[in-house]
Design an enzyme around this catalytic site. Structure first.
Site, PDB file in Angstrom:
ATOM      1  N   LYS A  30      28.054 -15.034  54.161  1.00 12.88           N
ATOM      2  CA  LYS A  30      26.440 -15.706  52.922  1.00 12.88           C
ATOM      3  C   LYS A  30      26.566 -14.388  52.646  1.00 12.88           C
ATOM      4  CE  LYS A  30      26.230 -20.232  54.270  1.00 12.88           C
ATOM      5  NZ  LYS A  30      26.758 -21.740  53.438  1.00 12.88           N
ATOM      6  N   ASN A  86      21.083 -36.274  54.304  1.00 10.81           N
ATOM      7  CA  ASN A  86      21.283 -35.888  55.751  1.00 10.81           C
ATOM      8  C   ASN A  86      19.531 -35.922  56.696  1.00 10.81           C
ATOM      9  OD1 ASN A  86      19.845 -33.759  55.130  1.00 10.81           O
ATOM     10  ND2 ASN A  86      21.516 -33.534  53.956  1.00 10.81           N
ATOM     11  N   PHE A 121      18.457 -20.910  54.951  1.00  7.13           N
ATOM     12  CA  PHE A 121      18.270 -20.745  56.406  1.00  7.13           C
ATOM     13  C   PHE A 121      19.656 -21.122  57.006  1.00  7.13           C
ATOM     14  CE2 PHE A 121      13.871 -22.130  56.625  1.00  7.13           C
ATOM     15  CZ  PHE A 121      13.572 -21.711  54.950  1.00  7.13           C
TER      16      PHE A 121
HETATM   17  N1  CTP Z   1      24.410 -24.058  51.590  1.00  6.35           N
HETATM   18  C1  CTP Z   1      25.181 -23.797  50.397  1.00  6.35           C
HETATM   19  N2  CTP Z   1      25.861 -24.640  49.975  1.00  6.35           N
HETATM   20  C2  CTP Z   1      26.396 -25.045  50.644  1.00  6.35           C
HETATM   21  C3  CTP Z   1      26.135 -25.493  52.336  1.00  6.35           C
HETATM   22  C4  CTP Z   1      24.888 -24.901  52.928  1.00  6.35           C
HETATM   23  O1  CTP Z   1      24.470 -22.927  49.456  1.00  6.35           O
HETATM   24  N3  CTP Z   1      26.964 -26.077  50.386  1.00  6.35           N
HETATM   25  C5  CTP Z   1      23.135 -23.288  52.325  1.00  6.35           C
HETATM   26  C6  CTP Z   1      21.883 -23.963  52.607  1.00  6.35           C
HETATM   27  O2  CTP Z   1      20.577 -23.673  52.194  1.00  6.35           O
HETATM   28  C7  CTP Z   1      22.004 -23.084  54.054  1.00  6.35           C
HETATM   29  C8  CTP Z   1      22.869 -21.748  53.835  1.00  6.35           C
HETATM   30  O3  CTP Z   1      23.586 -22.179  53.758  1.00  6.35           O
HETATM   31  O4  CTP Z   1      20.567 -21.964  53.520  1.00  6.35           O
HETATM   32  C9  CTP Z   1      23.347 -22.105  55.448  1.00  6.35           C
HETATM   33  O5  CTP Z   1      24.023 -23.661  55.702  1.00  6.35           O
HETATM   34  P1  CTP Z   1      24.093 -23.842  56.902  1.00  6.35           P
HETATM   35  O6  CTP Z   1      24.613 -25.464  56.236  1.00  6.35           O
HETATM   36  O7  CTP Z   1      23.607 -24.140  58.010  1.00  6.35           O
HETATM   37  O8  CTP Z   1      25.403 -23.727  56.758  1.00  6.35           O
HETATM   38  P2  CTP Z   1      26.981 -24.238  56.107  1.00  6.35           P
HETATM   39  O9  CTP Z   1      27.391 -22.940  55.806  1.00  6.35           O
HETATM   40  O10 CTP Z   1      27.695 -25.657  55.256  1.00  6.35           O
HETATM   41  O11 CTP Z   1      27.771 -24.044  57.672  1.00  6.35           O
HETATM   42  P3  CTP Z   1      27.752 -24.915  58.820  1.00  6.35           P
HETATM   43  O12 CTP Z   1      27.402 -26.380  58.252  1.00  6.35           O
HETATM   44  O13 CTP Z   1      29.730 -25.012  59.064  1.00  6.35           O
HETATM   45  O14 CTP Z   1      26.746 -24.468  59.829  1.00  6.35           O
END
Ligand code: CTP
Length: 398
Positions: free
Chosen positions: A335, A208, A317
């Site tokens: 979370k 990404n 974040f």
């Molecule tokens: N995060 C995590 N583990 C994952 C995905 C995300 O710990 N597999 C953490 C990221 O580091 C961030 C937070 O969760 O601090 C939110 O991540 P984000 O990508 O915005 O959310 P997602 O839970 O992946 O939801 P979506 O992609 O559906 O918005």
């Protein structure tokens, strides 16, 4: 932060010396006591009278002048300083400091001080990039000196490149950070940074756009404020000095590193953009284009924040492109976060790869702080300020 603090401002022989006058004036107006030391070479560019007029203080110009007080000037300035700032700093003074030379008032003062030293280089690009200068900078960084990187632009020698003295804003921000240092002493923080890479085959991956800059800003500011920092990173940015650096690639590797690192942590900041999906199968050898067109079957990666439990402050974040605040609030509760940083990635001049960011800090007590667009380092400091407002002693297991 600057009020009633003593700043020893060392000015060395660079054409950027005139900018030091503005800096001295700014710091004085902000309430600091500014004691200027001019090297001999600096006095070819600017006069002591300029600084005397701006700071309303005597200006130190050499080792052998009879000063008004009886104490040795280099010792008294070294002791009085809350911070020593060398702006502009030539390659010469950097080399001297790197080797502990003390043959003029400025180098002697630096050697004699226990205060933090901030160095603001300004010089010709080739001189700055010369490996010997970079080696000297590395030596000083390893000894805890703070450097404010030069900017790129047209230089006095009529070349274009890196070497212009950093802006006054950057210098003042750094002084503020360094003077504020100490409020995170004793805390251990774990920060993740960058986008994970999920391998398709040995050559390709799903990735990404995250650059890792926000996570690095969190790690560097925590370090500057005195915290012990573990940075778990997928980013190709060089590891910052003074932090424990763990390089990882995939979400699974990041989970493993974070699980280990949070054992004795007070704060976990998940600034990384973790992939939610990975290829179900990673091909052992490079997939050739001769194979028929295929669908890539995906499966979920572990959700790191949900898997990692313990008695520490959890900062997440939420990088969103729509419904910013409601999505971010959702992540805060789902979370079990203490703080979520709502980050609108569509704002111009903010987000992926940029040095600036536009965020809202949302805490579990319901408070929401909508910040303007600002440098990621400043955003990071605001986030740490919020983290420090929590009472660490009252945390329960997540
Ligand atoms: N995060 C995590 N583990 C994952 C995905 C995300 O710990 N597999 C953490 C990221 O580091 C961030 C937070 O969760 O601090 C939110 O991540 P984000 O990508 O915005 O959310 P997602 O839970 O992946 O939801 P979506 O992609 O559906 O918005």
């Amino acid at each position: 932060m600057l009020k009633d603090r003593t700043i020893v401002l060392g000015v060395t022989g660079s054409i950027a010396a005139y900018k030091a006058a503005e800096l001295a004036s700014y710091l004085t107006k902000a309430g600091a006591q500014v004691d200027v030391i001019l090297t001999d070479a600096a006095q070819k560019f600017i006069t002591p009278l300029t600084f005397r007029s701006l700071t309303h203080r005597p200006v130190a110009v050499g080792m052998w002048e009879l000063s008004e007080s009886f104490s040795s000037q280099h010792i008294s300035l070294a002791q009085a300083a809350d911070a020593v700032v060398i702006a502009p700093a030539t390659a010469d003074i950097i080399a001297k400091l790197a080797y502990g030379l003390a043959d003029d008032l400025l180098s002697t003062t630096v050697l004699a001080t226990k205060a933090p030293v901030i160095v603001v280089p300004a010089m010709n690009t080739n001189m700055y990039e010369n490996p010997v200068t970079q080696e000297n900078i590395g030596r000083l960084v390893a000894r805890g000196f703070t450097f404010v990187e030069p900017a790129t632009g047209r230089l006095a020698c009529d070349t274009v490149g890196k070497g212009r003295m950093a802006s006054q804003n950057e210098i003042v921000d750094t002084i503020g950070r360094v003077l504020g240092a100490g409020d995170m002493v004793g805390l251990r923080v774990v920060v993740t940074a960058g986008g994970t890479r999920e391998a398709i085959d040995p050559v390709r991956f799903i990735g990404n756009r995250s650059s890792g800059k926000m996570g690095y800003a969190m790690a560097e500011t925590a370090r500057d404020r005195g915290a012990g920092v573990v940075l778990v990173s997928t980013s190709t940015l060089p590891a910052p000095a003074g932090v424990e650096f763990i390089a990882v690639e995939s979400a699974a590797e990041m989970l493993e590193a974070v699980l280990e690192a949070v054992r004795d942590a007070d704060v976990l900041v998940m600034a990384a953009a973790v992939a939610d999906f990975k290829p179900k199968v990673t091909a052992k050898s490079k997939i050739k284009k001769s194979v028929p067109v295929q669908n890539l079957e995906l499966e979920r990666t572990p959700d790191i924040l949900s898997e990692v439990k313990g008695k520490f402050i959890r900062v997440g974040f939420a990088a969103e492109s729509e419904n910013l605040l409601s999505n971010a609030r959702g992540k805060l509760s789902e979370k079990k976060l203490d703080i979520v940083i709502a980050n609108d990635v569509t704002v111009e001049g903010a987000g992926f790869g940029s040095d600036n960011n536009k965020v809202t800090i949302i805490s579990r007590d319901g408070s929401e702080d909508d910040l303007p667009l600002m440098p990621k380092l400043e955003v990071a400091d605001k986030i740490w300020d919020r983290v420090l407002s929590f009472e660490f002693g009252t945390l329960v297991d997540s």
